[in-house]
Design a protein around this motif. Structure first.
Motif, PDB file in Angstrom:
ATOM      1  N   ALA A  31     154.045  52.743 111.440  1.00 11.85           N
ATOM      2  CA  ALA A  31     154.569  51.702 112.337  1.00 11.85           C
ATOM      3  C   ALA A  31     153.392  51.133 113.133  1.00 11.85           C
ATOM      4  O   ALA A  31     152.227  51.376 112.800  1.00 11.85           O
ATOM      5  CB  ALA A  31     155.628  52.296 113.259  1.00 11.85           C
ATOM      6  N   HIS A  32     153.680  50.364 114.190  1.00 12.51           N
ATOM      7  CA  HIS A  32     152.589  49.915 115.060  1.00 12.51           C
ATOM      8  C   HIS A  32     152.961  50.037 116.525  1.00 12.51           C
ATOM      9  O   HIS A  32     154.140  49.978 116.879  1.00 12.51           O
ATOM     10  CB  HIS A  32     152.085  48.511 114.691  1.00 12.51           C
ATOM     11  CG  HIS A  32     153.074  47.393 114.870  1.00 12.51           C
ATOM     12  ND1 HIS A  32     153.222  46.712 116.048  1.00 12.51           N
ATOM     13  CD2 HIS A  32     153.955  46.824 114.006  1.00 12.51           C
ATOM     14  CE1 HIS A  32     154.134  45.761 115.902  1.00 12.51           C
ATOM     15  NE2 HIS A  32     154.608  45.808 114.670  1.00 12.51           N
ATOM     16  N   THR A  33     151.922  50.241 117.357  1.00  8.83           N
ATOM     17  CA  THR A  33     152.138  50.556 118.776  1.00  8.83           C
ATOM     18  C   THR A  33     152.042  49.325 119.674  1.00  8.83           C
ATOM     19  O   THR A  33     152.373  49.403 120.856  1.00  8.83           O
ATOM     20  CB  THR A  33     151.071  51.555 119.281  1.00  8.83           C
ATOM     21  OG1 THR A  33     149.774  50.961 119.103  1.00  8.83           O
ATOM     22  CG2 THR A  33     151.125  52.873 118.525  1.00  8.83           C
ATOM     23  N   ILE A  61     160.737  46.018 121.427  1.00 10.41           N
ATOM     24  CA  ILE A  61     161.487  46.707 120.362  1.00 10.41           C
ATOM     25  C   ILE A  61     160.651  46.666 119.073  1.00 10.41           C
ATOM     26  O   ILE A  61     160.554  47.656 118.352  1.00 10.41           O
ATOM     27  CB  ILE A  61     162.874  46.055 120.176  1.00 10.41           C
ATOM     28  CG1 ILE A  61     163.764  46.422 121.366  1.00 10.41           C
ATOM     29  CG2 ILE A  61     163.514  46.495 118.859  1.00 10.41           C
ATOM     30  CD1 ILE A  61     165.126  45.735 121.374  1.00 10.41           C
ATOM     31  N   ASP A  62     160.047  45.509 118.784  1.00 10.61           N
ATOM     32  CA  ASP A  62     159.041  45.365 117.725  1.00 10.61           C
ATOM     33  C   ASP A  62     157.711  45.813 118.323  1.00 10.61           C
ATOM     34  O   ASP A  62     157.130  45.082 119.108  1.00 10.61           O
ATOM     35  CB  ASP A  62     158.986  43.909 117.249  1.00 10.61           C
ATOM     36  CG  ASP A  62     157.803  43.619 116.326  1.00 10.61           C
ATOM     37  OD1 ASP A  62     157.231  44.570 115.785  1.00 10.61           O
ATOM     38  OD2 ASP A  62     157.450  42.429 116.179  1.00 10.61           O
ATOM     39  N   ASN A  63     157.183  46.996 118.066  1.00  8.22           N
ATOM     40  CA  ASN A  63     157.685  47.888 117.079  1.00  8.22           C
ATOM     41  C   ASN A  63     157.774  49.310 117.626  1.00  8.22           C
ATOM     42  O   ASN A  63     157.585  50.298 116.919  1.00  8.22           O
ATOM     43  CB  ASN A  63     156.770  47.836 115.848  1.00  8.22           C
ATOM     44  CG  ASN A  63     157.393  48.476 114.646  1.00  8.22           C
ATOM     45  OD1 ASN A  63     158.567  48.774 114.610  1.00  8.22           O
ATOM     46  ND2 ASN A  63     156.575  48.745 113.669  1.00  8.22           N
ATOM     47  N   LEU A  64     158.083  49.388 118.929  1.00  7.43           N
ATOM     48  CA  LEU A  64     158.205  50.732 119.501  1.00  7.43           C
ATOM     49  C   LEU A  64     159.453  51.424 118.981  1.00  7.43           C
ATOM     50  O   LEU A  64     159.518  52.655 118.961  1.00  7.43           O
ATOM     51  CB  LEU A  64     158.202  50.673 121.033  1.00  7.43           C
ATOM     52  CG  LEU A  64     156.897  50.140 121.635  1.00  7.43           C
ATOM     53  CD1 LEU A  64     156.885  50.328 123.144  1.00  7.43           C
ATOM     54  CD2 LEU A  64     155.686  50.814 121.023  1.00  7.43           C
ATOM     55  N   HIS A  92     147.018  46.879 117.064  1.00  9.02           N
ATOM     56  CA  HIS A  92     146.495  45.582 116.605  1.00  9.02           C
ATOM     57  C   HIS A  92     147.169  44.999 115.374  1.00  9.02           C
ATOM     58  O   HIS A  92     146.576  44.177 114.679  1.00  9.02           O
ATOM     59  CB  HIS A  92     144.964  45.686 116.373  1.00  9.02           C
ATOM     60  CG  HIS A  92     144.220  45.961 117.652  1.00  9.02           C
ATOM     61  ND1 HIS A  92     143.247  46.922 117.766  1.00  9.02           N
ATOM     62  CD2 HIS A  92     144.359  45.423 118.880  1.00  9.02           C
ATOM     63  CE1 HIS A  92     142.791  46.953 119.006  1.00  9.02           C
ATOM     64  NE2 HIS A  92     143.460  46.054 119.708  1.00  9.02           N
ATOM     65  N   GLU A  93     148.420  45.401 115.115  1.00 15.46           N
ATOM     66  CA  GLU A  93     149.152  44.771 114.017  1.00 15.46           C
ATOM     67  C   GLU A  93     149.415  43.310 114.332  1.00 15.46           C
ATOM     68  O   GLU A  93     149.407  42.453 113.459  1.00 15.46           O
ATOM     69  CB  GLU A  93     150.482  45.510 113.781  1.00 15.46           C
ATOM     70  CG  GLU A  93     151.219  45.092 112.517  1.00 15.46           C
ATOM     71  CD  GLU A  93     152.161  43.906 112.693  1.00 15.46           C
ATOM     72  OE1 GLU A  93     152.554  43.308 111.684  1.00 15.46           O
ATOM     73  OE2 GLU A  93     152.498  43.554 113.848  1.00 15.46           O
ATOM     74  N   GLU A  94     149.642  43.029 115.613  1.00 16.17           N
ATOM     75  CA  GLU A  94     150.027  41.668 116.021  1.00 16.17           C
ATOM     76  C   GLU A  94     148.875  40.671 115.955  1.00 16.17           C
ATOM     77  O   GLU A  94     149.069  39.484 116.171  1.00 16.17           O
ATOM     78  CB  GLU A  94     150.623  41.676 117.438  1.00 16.17           C
ATOM     79  CG  GLU A  94     151.879  42.540 117.576  1.00 16.17           C
ATOM     80  CD  GLU A  94     153.080  42.020 116.793  1.00 16.17           C
ATOM     81  OE1 GLU A  94     152.962  40.953 116.161  1.00 16.17           O
ATOM     82  OE2 GLU A  94     154.122  42.694 116.793  1.00 16.17           O
ATOM     83  N   CYS A  95     147.644  41.162 115.715  1.00 17.09           N
ATOM     84  CA  CYS A  95     146.534  40.211 115.600  1.00 17.09           C
ATOM     85  C   CYS A  95     145.744  40.456 114.323  1.00 17.09           C
ATOM     86  O   CYS A  95     144.576  40.100 114.231  1.00 17.09           O
ATOM     87  CB  CYS A  95     145.659  40.247 116.845  1.00 17.09           C
ATOM     88  SG  CYS A  95     144.892  41.826 117.153  1.00 17.09           S
ATOM     89  N   ALA A 113     157.527  51.003 108.490  1.00 17.40           N
ATOM     90  CA  ALA A 113     158.705  50.658 109.305  1.00 17.40           C
ATOM     91  C   ALA A 113     158.325  49.643 110.374  1.00 17.40           C
ATOM     92  O   ALA A 113     157.499  49.920 111.247  1.00 17.40           O
ATOM     93  CB  ALA A 113     159.281  51.914 109.939  1.00 17.40           C
ATOM     94  N   ASP A 114     158.900  48.468 110.283  1.00 17.78           N
ATOM     95  CA  ASP A 114     158.680  47.424 111.286  1.00 17.78           C
ATOM     96  C   ASP A 114     159.990  46.630 111.362  1.00 17.78           C
ATOM     97  O   ASP A 114     160.742  46.564 110.391  1.00 17.78           O
ATOM     98  CB  ASP A 114     157.513  46.526 110.851  1.00 17.78           C
ATOM     99  CG  ASP A 114     156.905  45.776 112.021  1.00 17.78           C
ATOM    100  OD1 ASP A 114     157.510  45.763 113.107  1.00 17.78           O
ATOM    101  OD2 ASP A 114     155.820  45.181 111.833  1.00 17.78           O
ATOM    102  N   CYS A 115     160.251  46.031 112.505  1.00 21.43           N
ATOM    103  CA  CYS A 115     161.562  45.422 112.682  1.00 21.43           C
ATOM    104  C   CYS A 115     161.794  44.255 111.722  1.00 21.43           C
ATOM    105  O   CYS A 115     160.854  43.606 111.275  1.00 21.43           O
ATOM    106  CB  CYS A 115     161.728  44.967 114.122  1.00 21.43           C
ATOM    107  SG  CYS A 115     161.892  46.384 115.219  1.00 21.43           S
TER     108      CYS A 115
HETATM  109 ZN   LIG Z   1     156.086  44.275 114.234  1.00 21.77          ZN
END
Ligand SMILES: [Zn+2]
Length: 453
Positions: free
Chosen positions: A66-68, A241-244, A277-280, A323-325
């Motif tokens: 997942a990602h933090t 919630i994405d992605n905790l 850093h998934e979001e970038c 697993a990601d939303c």
């Molecule tokens: Zn995500």
């Protein structure tokens, strides 16, 4: 990301997991439970099955990833700005947020601060230490512009200029002058790149002097706590919630499995990992596109004395549940979804497929996953984007291409992805946790049975 890793570490310690040092030579035992983190924002926890790589035993790595991190506003290195009699905070945007959702919301602050402190046992010397700070008080606000001051076109567009429109207000200069915080900036007011009043609040929370703060990575956040919503409290309304949600489900699922009697007989190493850093784009020392996970996996296989020549087979037998939303169908925008692929709330976990490899799902990984869901008694739904719509992506394709591990992209449906405040279904959170636990417990048997067919 720092507090999510700290919260995971808390769950893992309570579950009897031992912390390992990143970069050290590990001593691991079959049946053991461990975790390691990097940069305070990436974490990997694992359980070594009692029969992992024993003679004649087929073994792999069963991984949930997942990602933090989440899109947010982060303080700039020079955050001291002001305008129209207000002290403001200079921010930079992180990731692709729905920035208009940050307006008119009391905002708190959380992140990591580097402080200079006395070195333990050496009172004459100082050292740099990283500390976490989280201030849920509504310190700041980003007000909308009144409707009467906007033209009809501006109202219609509600377009936010991320450079000029997103600097939140910290306080009135008049009040700050009265308090004497900035005007008579004392010697120990610390780093002149930030407002003295802000540094003072952070320092007070950390129990240090403002002058001890050397640098910081601070994120703004919705200061309202998460809550259950809906007439039947069937929704979760929460930031990030994405992605905790998936990070929690992976770690909690691993803790659930750790507490079961199945560990002694388990043939795999069961892993929950969450990257920063998934979001970038994932390219950083603690992102999915770094070498951190492959280094950790090699340390792990080395410590368990799996010979180098036997490792490719372990990887070939491995499986990553990324697993990601996912996007749940929105009743007012149902046409945005492909009509045969509209994931509903309360109807289970979503398999994300994309022919152009924005998701790593394959026909085989999808079939194996459906078997795991059946075992866990968790319903499954399918998602593809419309051909005329852009598509998101996540860590699945990155990790699978780096490690060559069979991968599927899945997730719980949610609304308003990347809003300051997102919504998902409480039943789906339960589904995701149960699914992760069942995956760790049953994947090896399902995979072996499938290979025999
Ligand atoms: Zn995500």
């Amino acid at each position: 990301p720092y507090h999510s890793v700290a919260a995971c570490a808390g769950l893992l310690r309570a579950g009897g997991f031992t912390e390992l040092a990143d970069g050290a030579q590990w001593k691991l035992a079959r049946g053991g439970k461990y975790f390691v983190s990097k940069g305070g924002s990436e974490i990997m926890a694992f359980i070594v099955g009692g029969r992992f790589c024993q003679p004649g035993v087929e073994s792999g790595l069963s991984i949930v990833g997942a990602h933090t991190d989440s899109p947010c506003l982060r303080l700039r290195p020079n955050s001291k700005v002001s305008g129209a009699g207000m002290l403001q905070v200079g921010i930079q945007t992180y990731g692709g947020g729905l920035w208009h959702t940050w307006f008119d919301r009391p905002l708190g602050l959380a992140g990591k601060v580097v402080v200079r402190e006395a070195a333990p046992g050496r009172p004459d010397e100082t050292r740099l230490a990283e500390k976490l700070v989280r201030i849920t008080d509504p310190l700041m606000i980003l007000p909308n512009l009144a409707i009467h001051l906007q033209s009809a076109e501006e109202r219609k567009a509600f377009a936010v200029n991320p450079e000029t429109h997103l600097q939140p207000v910290l306080c009135s200069k008049m009040f700050d002058d009265e308090a004497g915080k900035e005007a008579s900036r004392p010697e120990d007011a610390g780093d002149a790149r930030h407002h003295a009043a802000l540094l003072e609040v952070v320092a007070k929370r950390l129990g240090c002097a403002p002058g001890d703060i050397m640098d910081a990575d601070l994120c703004l956040m919705d200061s309202m706590p998460a809550c259950l919503a809906g007439l039947y409290e069937e929704f979760i309304s929460s930031p990030r919630i994405d992605n905790l949600l998936s990070t929690w489900a992976a770690v909690q699922g691993l803790c659930d499995f750790a507490a079961s009697s199945a560990v002694a007989d388990c043939q795999d190493v069961c892993i929950a990992v969450s990257f920063d850093h998934e979001e970038c784009g994932s390219q950083s020392t603690c992102g999915a596109d770094s070498n951190s996970m492959s280094v950790w996996l090699e340390s792990l296989l080395g410590a368990l004395e799996v010979p180098p020549l036997a490792r490719p087979l372990v990887y070939a037998k491995s499986f990553l549940l990324s697993a990601d939303c996912a996007h749940g169908v929105h009743p007012n925008y149902a046409a945005k979804h492909q009509s045969e692929h509209r994931p509903d709330f309360h109807k289970g976990i979503v398999i994300k497929t994309n022919a152009n490899q924005r998701y790593a799902t394959t026909a085989l990984t999808s079939a194996l996953f459906r078997e795991v869901c059946k075992k866990a008694d968790v319903p499954v739904q399918d998602f593809v984007v419309r051909n005329d719509s852009p598509c998101g992506t996540t860590i699945g394709p990155i990790v699978s291409s780096k490690l060559g591990i069979r991968t599927i992209d899945i997730g719980a449906p949610q609304w308003a992805m990347h809003s300051c405040r997102e919504t998902c279904a409480s039943s789906d959170a339960r589904h995701l946790r149960a699914l992760c636990g069942a995956f760790f417990e049953s994947f090896r048997n399902i995979d072996t049975a499938a290979a025999k067919m």
